[in-house]
Design a protein around this motif. Structure first.
Motif, short mmCIF file in Angstrom:
data_model
loop_
_atom_site.label_atom_id
_atom_site.label_comp_id
_atom_site.label_asym_id
_atom_site.label_seq_id
_atom_site.Cartn_x
_atom_site.Cartn_y
_atom_site.Cartn_z
N ASP A 12 45.56 42.99 46.90
CA ASP A 12 46.22 43.77 45.84
C ASP A 12 47.64 44.01 46.31
OD1 ASP A 12 47.23 45.82 44.15
OD2 ASP A 12 45.19 46.38 43.60
N ARG A 26 42.20 48.74 37.79
CA ARG A 26 41.82 48.84 39.21
C ARG A 26 40.68 49.84 39.41
NH1 ARG A 26 47.98 48.75 40.31
NH2 ARG A 26 48.33 46.80 41.47
N ASP A 84 52.40 47.17 42.76
CA ASP A 84 53.10 47.06 41.48
C ASP A 84 54.54 46.58 41.66
OD1 ASP A 84 50.85 48.05 40.28
OD2 ASP A 84 51.68 50.04 39.86
N ASP A 108 48.42 36.48 33.34
CA ASP A 108 48.62 37.91 33.13
C ASP A 108 47.61 38.43 32.11
OD1 ASP A 108 49.80 37.48 30.56
OD2 ASP A 108 51.85 37.77 31.30
N LEU A 152 48.66 42.40 36.06
CA LEU A 152 48.06 43.38 35.17
C LEU A 152 49.16 44.20 34.50
CD1 LEU A 152 45.27 44.69 37.62
CD2 LEU A 152 45.16 42.70 36.08
N GLY A 176 50.43 44.65 39.71
CA GLY A 176 50.61 45.48 38.52
C GLY A 176 52.03 45.38 37.99
N PRO A 227 47.46 48.97 34.59
CA PRO A 227 47.08 48.39 35.88
C PRO A 227 46.15 49.28 36.69
CG PRO A 227 49.41 48.01 35.46
CD PRO A 227 48.92 48.93 34.38
#
Length: 314
Positions: free
Chosen positions: A83, A58, A86, A277, A118, A37, A54
Motif C-alpha cells: 500500500d 481500505r 496516497d 483505477d 483508488l 489512493g 480510498p
C-alpha cells in the motif's frame, strides 16, 4: 517479498488500516503491485465526499485473503505488493493535482510496477492517463461506467469528472481504435450525448445492449477490441446498479449486480493490462458498507489479474 499480514495469526482489527493489510511503504524496490489512493473530489457535479473513498475501501479490505478461489491463485505467490499511500493532491486545484499525480505515478511506472489507484472522483483518471501515455504511448482504455465522461465542459469548466476522456483524446493519451466503454446508461441532455464517445472513436456497449448480448459476448468484444495493445482499466463504481453500490456520486439504475461486475473484471485475463483505477466511491452514501465491500473486491480481482499475468510470464 511484500505481502499482507496473516489474519489467522494477528487480528484484523489491529494495526494501521491499509489495503488488504499490506505494508504501508512508499517504495518502488521489490514491488510488483502498488495500491495508491488519489483522494481528489473537487471536480464533481453532484454529491461530493469521494476524497474518503480510498480509506473507505481500505477499511473494508481487511477481510480479503490471499488465495482467490475463483481464479485458483494465491496472489502473493507471484506478486510483491504494498500500500503505497496516497498522492499528495492539492484540494480545489485540479491542475496542480494532475502535476503531482503524473510525477509520482511516472516514478512508479518507470519501475514496471502495476498500480491500482483508488479514487477520488473520475476527473483523476486524466492525470493517470498522462503518466501511462508517457511510459507506454497512447494506451487502450477499457471503461466500466454508466457515463462516458466525454462532455466538452460542465458549468463551462473543461476539467470535471464528466470530461476526462474527451481531454485525454485531445491530448493524444488514448488509443481510441483499441478502446471500449461498457455499461453506459441513464438520462442525458440530448442525442449528442449518446454519440459523443463514438464520434471520438470509442466503441461503446450501452447497458441495454450489454443485457441483450450477455456477459460472454461482451467480454469477447472487449478482447477483440483491445487485442494486444497496452491497456488501462478504469472502473467507476456507478457502473454497478445502486442496489449493490449506493455509495457513489451519480448513481444510475439498471446496472449489473456485484457478481456480474466481478465476473467482468475476472474475464479480462489475457489482456496486456498495465494499470487500473477504481473511482467514485462515496462513503457518506454507502449503506452497510456494501459499496466498500464491492470496491475492495474489484481491486482484489485487479490484483489477481496482475498475479495471473506474472504467473503466465507476460
Amino acid at each position: 517479498m511484500y505481502k499482507p499480514k496473516d489474519s489467522s495469526k494477528t487480528p484484523r482489527y489491529t494495526g494501521v488500516r491499509t489495503f488488504m493489510r499490506l505494508e504501508n511503504i512508499r517504495t518502488v524496490e521489490n514491488v510488483d503491485i502498488a495500491v495508491i489512493g488519489n483522494p481528489f473530489d473537487t471536480a464533481v457535479s453532484n454529491r461530493t465526499g469521494q476524497r474518503g473513498g480510498p480509506q473507505h475501501i481500505r477499511d473494508f479490505s481487511i477481510l480479503l485473503r490471499p488465495y482467490n478461489p475463483a481464479q485458483d491463485i494465491n496472489i502473493f505467490d507471484y506478486c510483491s505488493s504494498v500500500d503505497y499511500g496516497d498522492f499528495d493532491i492539492i484540494p480545489q486545484n485540479i491542475h496542480a493535482s494532475y502535476e503531482v499525480v503524473e510525477e509520482e505515478l511516472s516514478h512508479v511506472l518507470a519501475n514496471d510496477i502495476t498500480p491500482i489507484i483508488l479514487g477520488g472522483d473520475h476527473s483523476i483518471t486524466l492525470g493517470h492517463l498522462r503518466a501511462f501515455a508517457k511510459k507506454y504511448g497512447p494506451i487502450a482504455l477499457v471503461l466500466f461506467d454508466s457515463h462516458s465522461d466525454t462532455w466538452d465542459n460542465y458549468f463551462g469548466e473543461k476539467y470535471m469528472h464528466g470530461t476526462p476522456f474527451r481531454r485525454a483524446v485531445e491530448e493524444g493519451l488514448i488509443d481510441v481504435d483499441h478502446s471500449i466503454m461498457i455499461g453506459l446508461r441513464g438520462p442525458l441532455y440530448g442525442p449528442e450525448d449518446v454519440t459523443n464517445p463514438e464520434d471520438l472513436g470509442f466503441k461503446t456497449i450501452p447497458m441495454r445492449k450489454v443485457h441483450n448480448l450477455g456477459q460472454e459476448e461482451v467480454l469477447r468484444q472487449i478482447h477483440e477490441r483491445v487485442g494486444e495493445a497496452a491497456a488501462f482499466i478504469s472502473f467507476d463504481v456507478d457502473f454497478v446498479d445502486p442496489a449493490y453500490a449506493p455509495g457513489t456520486g451519480t448513481p444510475e439504475v439498471g446496472g449489473p449486480t456485484s457478481f456480474e461486475a466481478l465476473e467482468y473484471i475476472r474475464g479480462l485475463h489475457g489482456l496486456n493490462i498495465k494499470g487500473y483505477d477504481l473511482v467514485e466511491v462515496l462513503p457518506a452514501y454507502d449503506s452497510g458498507d456494501i459499496t466498500a465491500a464491492l470496491a475492495s473486491s474489484v481491486a482484489y480481482e485487479m490484483m489477481t489479474l496482475t498475479a495471473m499475468k506474472k504467473r503466465d510470464g507476460k
